[in-house]
Design an enzyme around this catalytic site. Structure first.
Site, PDB file in Angstrom:
ATOM      1  N   LYS A  55      11.241  65.600  19.648  1.00 31.64           N
ATOM      2  CA  LYS A  55      12.327  65.589  21.062  1.00 31.64           C
ATOM      3  C   LYS A  55      12.113  66.816  21.887  1.00 31.64           C
ATOM      4  CE  LYS A  55      14.746  61.778  19.075  1.00 31.64           C
ATOM      5  NZ  LYS A  55      16.161  61.299  18.728  1.00 31.64           N
ATOM      6  N   GLN A  99      21.569  63.878  16.782  1.00 34.83           N
ATOM      7  CA  GLN A  99      20.974  63.299  15.896  1.00 34.83           C
ATOM      8  C   GLN A  99      21.810  62.439  14.841  1.00 34.83           C
ATOM      9  OE1 GLN A  99      17.693  62.640  16.543  1.00 34.83           O
ATOM     10  NE2 GLN A  99      16.844  61.625  14.935  1.00 34.83           N
ATOM     11  N   ASP A 122      21.848  59.111  24.579  1.00 36.18           N
ATOM     12  CA  ASP A 122      21.697  58.230  23.568  1.00 36.18           C
ATOM     13  C   ASP A 122      22.367  56.841  23.953  1.00 36.18           C
ATOM     14  OD1 ASP A 122      20.115  58.842  21.395  1.00 36.18           O
ATOM     15  OD2 ASP A 122      21.634  60.053  20.693  1.00 36.18           O
TER      16      ASP A 122
END
Ligand code: NAP
Ligand code: LUD
Length: 296
Positions: A55, A99, A122
């Site tokens: 990422k 995460q 997200d």
């Protein structure tokens, strides 16, 4: 039945990253501003570390500034929340991603609710989940389902009236995937561990999205001939040589003879998830600066 078309997520992701990069450079030329993404990794799960590294690297390649934060597995919840508050206030940071999974002593719900919804790339904040569910403007939508939808629409641009089955009902994949397919006017079924006659339900589906987390769970005989099959599963299984191999939730070799199109693992949904994260960061950046939503 002819063999299924393979939906090349890796290639589509590459195109998407290039489109994001072009838009990022254009906006930089016009406004002298650069989008930024903060990725927070707690603990040292090796798979999470790989995803987070990808990422950050792909961000930089697209001209997005990356702000990596690594915290030890035993970090106090309070300290993580303080970090997020700081990132919420940091004007260089347009997107914040923590995460998952987090260690057990940390409340995932509390962490996700602490992220400023406009920076929630997200799309896991309850406000964004709600906006998606009611079809309100301005929702940040989870990256994995967006990536799946882009792949499905590459094969079939108009999904109205198609029967879709989403296997799995997690908040991060199954539920938002079902919402997106519903918004595309599919007739949507969500299946899970209590579903009766799973194989029969699957066999009805023109579009089958598998997000169960069980290796090769969906068999070829479960698939409607000609269906579009999207495999979200990421499962590591041991090989005879003593190493690990990545397989999806679908028995790919069996599905190839039945499906019309199928996304592989690896090289399918995974790379699309990361590309969609860059896209979401660009969208968040544009919204925070009052620019029009990007065309990517
Ligand atoms: P999750 O939270 O564990 O949810 C799994 C879902 O599958 C649950 O709804 C569960 O049902 C259902 N399920 C489990 N066993 C089942 C069974 N035997 N029959 C029917 N349904 C069953 O998983 P997730 O986070 O959604 O992830 C799913 C998979 O996708 C994992 O392999 C994960 O690694 C992968 N993933 C990939 C990406 C990517 O970018 N490629 C992103 C996210 C996740 P219940 O609700 O009834 O328990
Ligand atoms: N947490 C995700 N946790 C796990 N695969 C990912 C993922 C890329 N907050 C938050 O990124 O969106 C998230 N947001 N997730 N995931 C899973 C999930 C999260 C999984 C796989 C990949 C992201 C990926 O690039 C490659 C592929 O399928 O081709 C293979 C990479 C490998 O392991 O070899």
């Amino acid at each position: 039945m002819a063999r299924a078309e393979i939906i090349d997520g890796k290639a589509i992701a590459k195109e998407l990253r290039r489109a994001v990069r072009e838009e990022v450079y254009q906006l930089h030329d016009q406004h002298h501003l650069t989008p930024g993404l903060a990725v927070v990794l707690v603990g040292d799960d090796p798979a999470s570390a790989i995803y987070v590294r990808n990422k950050n690297e792909q961000c930089e390649e697209a001209g997005i500034a990356s702000f990596p934060h690594r915290l030890p597995a035993d970090v106090r919840e309070e300290e993580l929340l303080t970090l997020i508050h700081g990132l919420n206030r940091d004007y260089r940071v347009n997107g914040i991603l923590v995460q998952l999974p987090l260690p057990d002593h940390i409340s995932t719900e509390k962490v996700l609710e602490t992220i400023d919804p406009v920076k929630d790339v997200d799309g896991f904040h309850i406000l964004n989940a709600g906006r998606l569910a009611v079809g309100a403007a301005g929702a940040m939508v989870p990256c994995t389902p967006v990536g799946c939808l882009i792949m499905i629409k590459r094969r079939t641009p108009d999904l109205a009236g198609y029967k879709a089955l989403v296997l799995g009902r997690s908040n991060i994949v199954g539920k938002p995937m079902a919402q997106l397919l519903l918004a595309e006017n599919c007739t949507v079924t969500i299946a899970h561990s209590k579903t009766d006659d799973l194989a029969g339900e699957c066999r009805q589906a023109d579009i089958l999205v598998a997000a169960v987390g069980r290796p090769r769970f969906v068999r070829g005989t479960w698939i409607k001939p000609g269906a579009i099959v999207i495999d979200v599963g990421i499962n590591r299984v041991p090989t005879e040589g003593g190493k690990n191999r990545l397989v999806g939730d679908v028995a790919f070799d069996e599905a190839l003879d039945v499906a019309g199109a199928i996304s592989p693992v690896p090289g399918g949904v995974g790379p699309m998830t990361v590309a969609c994260l860059l896209r979401s960061t660009l969208i968040a950046f544009c919204r925070q600066h009052g620019f029009d939503d990007p065309k990517v």
